[in-house]
Design a protein around this motif. Structure first.
Motif, PDB file in Angstrom:
ATOM      1  N   GLY A  97      -6.709   1.106   8.760  1.00  0.00           N
ATOM      2  CA  GLY A  97      -5.430   0.882   7.996  1.00  0.00           C
ATOM      3  C   GLY A  97      -5.051  -0.322   8.472  1.00  0.00           C
ATOM      4  N   CYS A  98      -3.832  -0.721   8.080  1.00  0.00           N
ATOM      5  CA  CYS A  98      -3.261  -2.134   8.215  1.00  0.00           C
ATOM      6  C   CYS A  98      -1.851  -1.987   8.783  1.00  0.00           C
ATOM      7  CB  CYS A  98      -3.460  -3.135   7.140  1.00  0.00           C
ATOM      8  SG  CYS A  98      -2.978  -4.898   7.637  1.00  0.00           S
ATOM      9  N   LEU A 110      -1.310   1.388  -0.686  1.00  0.00           N
ATOM     10  CA  LEU A 110      -0.149   0.792  -0.401  1.00  0.00           C
ATOM     11  C   LEU A 110       0.136   0.549   1.084  1.00  0.00           C
ATOM     12  CD1 LEU A 110       2.515   1.519  -3.103  1.00  0.00           C
ATOM     13  CD2 LEU A 110       0.700  -0.282  -3.239  1.00  0.00           C
ATOM     14  N   LEU A 111       0.932  -0.528   1.522  1.00  0.00           N
ATOM     15  CA  LEU A 111       1.287  -0.430   3.041  1.00  0.00           C
ATOM     16  C   LEU A 111       2.629   0.129   3.073  1.00  0.00           C
ATOM     17  CD1 LEU A 111       0.202  -4.202   4.043  1.00  0.00           C
ATOM     18  CD2 LEU A 111      -1.121  -2.262   4.070  1.00  0.00           C
ATOM     19  N   GLY A 115       5.609  -1.173   1.138  1.00  0.00           N
ATOM     20  CA  GLY A 115       5.442  -0.920  -0.446  1.00  0.00           C
ATOM     21  C   GLY A 115       4.396  -1.602  -1.386  1.00  0.00           C
ATOM     22  N   SER A 116       3.780  -2.558  -0.696  1.00  0.00           N
ATOM     23  CA  SER A 116       3.113  -3.492  -1.451  1.00  0.00           C
ATOM     24  C   SER A 116       1.486  -3.101  -1.313  1.00  0.00           C
ATOM     25  CB  SER A 116       3.334  -4.924  -1.240  1.00  0.00           C
ATOM     26  OG  SER A 116       4.793  -5.316  -1.643  1.00  0.00           O
ATOM     27  N   ALA A 117       0.635  -3.760  -2.093  1.00  0.00           N
ATOM     28  CA  ALA A 117      -0.862  -3.686  -1.760  1.00  0.00           C
ATOM     29  C   ALA A 117      -0.968  -4.519  -0.589  1.00  0.00           C
ATOM     30  CB  ALA A 117      -1.621  -4.234  -2.922  1.00  0.00           C
ATOM     31  N   LEU A 118      -2.168  -4.387  -0.024  1.00  0.00           N
ATOM     32  CA  LEU A 118      -2.744  -4.985   1.188  1.00  0.00           C
ATOM     33  C   LEU A 118      -2.353  -6.417   1.007  1.00  0.00           C
ATOM     34  CD1 LEU A 118      -3.801  -5.263   4.064  1.00  0.00           C
ATOM     35  CD2 LEU A 118      -5.995  -4.785   3.101  1.00  0.00           C
ATOM     36  N   PHE A 119      -3.057  -7.057  -0.247  1.00  0.00           N
ATOM     37  CA  PHE A 119      -3.189  -8.330  -0.502  1.00  0.00           C
ATOM     38  C   PHE A 119      -2.106  -8.526  -1.679  1.00  0.00           C
ATOM     39  CE2 PHE A 119      -7.254  -7.295   0.833  1.00  0.00           C
ATOM     40  CZ  PHE A 119      -7.527  -8.022   2.151  1.00  0.00           C
ATOM     41  N   ALA A 120      -0.909  -9.091  -1.231  1.00  0.00           N
ATOM     42  CA  ALA A 120       0.276  -9.126  -2.350  1.00  0.00           C
ATOM     43  C   ALA A 120       1.009 -10.298  -2.121  1.00  0.00           C
ATOM     44  CB  ALA A 120       1.070  -7.962  -2.347  1.00  0.00           C
TER      45      ALA A 120
END
Length: 307
Positions: free
Chosen positions: A294-295, A136-137, A140-145
């Motif tokens: 990371g992102c 998760l980023l 709190g969400s996935a990288l693609f969300a």
């Protein structure tokens, strides 16, 4: 386990026509084009999001101007992880070897280090749709969300479509429009454009057709390909496309945008040290490197898992 004469007994014999398996042509480093390359000086680097001001509001004569403030969003931590590999080779194996060039290729830790960096980096895309805690980023969400929290407005942003789709003109159009709709933490539109398409080997031909055909792909109509180089205003994907053989999903595709935030940070570039262990008459060689992947800004990359 050390490399001895029994590891490669054929290397002690002259007359072998060919020895193969250790010196194939290598793929170029794709991660260096896909990720923002940064230098690191710490164990863990921190990337802080901040939100600016919102839009101005109308002010009636004599009235006090609307008060606004900035905000601090989530903080991203990217840790530099150490990677290492070593080998031992006996003195006898070195001295009795009849094919020194082959041994040199076989013992190339630099090639292994390069492939390790590539695989680890591209794996961040492979895990981009995962909701496992480790993937998760900071928001709190996935990288693609579709639910990236906007820290300054209470809204959400998306860098993946609401419905997954295979790579086609339609899905690429959706992606371009979604990227153009990116907003900042306060919900204000930003200038975000596609830079290049990233696809697995299975989609290489599809990407070539979509981005470089003069006319619309799969149509009998004489329509200009809006994604091609001949399109009015120039190509929508100025960097073309990149094929990565390390993308694990043959249906997934990704788009790197003009926004920075997808990071490959180097704390220690690969180094190779060797020494001679006198008591056992062996050569020891160790490769070592430290880096983090990371992102910190989801707007830097768009992903579609495919249908």
């Amino acid at each position: 386990m050390s490399i001895t004469r029994s590891t490669h007994p054929a290397f002690q014999l002259e007359g072998l026509k060919e020895i193969f398996g250790a010196s194939y042509a290598k793929y170029e480093d794709k991660y260096k084009k896909i990720f923002d390359l940064v230098d690191s000086t710490k164990e863990v680097e921190q990337y802080q999001e901040v939100g600016g001001f919102g839009l101005h509001t109308k002010k009636a004569e004599g009235q006090i101007a609307t008060l606004d403030t900035t905000n601090e969003g989530p903080k991203t931590y990217i840790e530099n992880v150490a990677y290492s590999l070593r080998y031992l080779i006996s003195h006898e194996a070195i001295e009795d070897n009849q094919y020194p060039r082959i041994y040199q290729d076989l013992q190339d830790l630099g090639t292994s280090a390069g492939r390790t960096m590539e695989v680890v980096a591209i794996d961040r895309l492979n895990t981009g749709f995962s909701t496992d805690t480790a993937n998760l980023l900071a928001d709190g969400s996935a990288l693609f969300a579709t639910d990236h929290a906007l820290s300054g407005s209470g809204g959400t942003g998306a860098n993946t479509p609401s419905s997954a789709a295979d790579l086609t003109k339609a899905s690429l159009t959706t992606a371009v429009n979604d990227i153009a709709s990116f907003v900042d933490p306060r919900g204000l539109k930003i200038q975000s454009t596609p830079e290049f398409l990233i696809v697995p080997q299975a989609l290489a031909i599809t990407a070539q057709e979509l981005l470089f055909s003069e006319l619309t792909v799969g149509s009998s109509n004489n329509e200009i390909n809006v994604f091609g180089r001949q399109a009015s205003g120039g190509q929508m994907f100025p960097g073309g496309y990149i094929v990565s053989n390390d993308i694990s999903d043959s249906d997934a595709f990704f788009i790197r945008t003009s926004v920075r935030g997808l990071v490959f940070q180097t704390r220690q570039a690969p180094i190779i040290k060797d020494d001679y262990v006198v008591k056992s008459m062996q050569k020891e060689c160790v490769s070592y490197m430290r880096f983090g992947v990371g992102c910190y800004d989801w707007r830097s990359i768009y992903g579609n898992p495919g249908a």
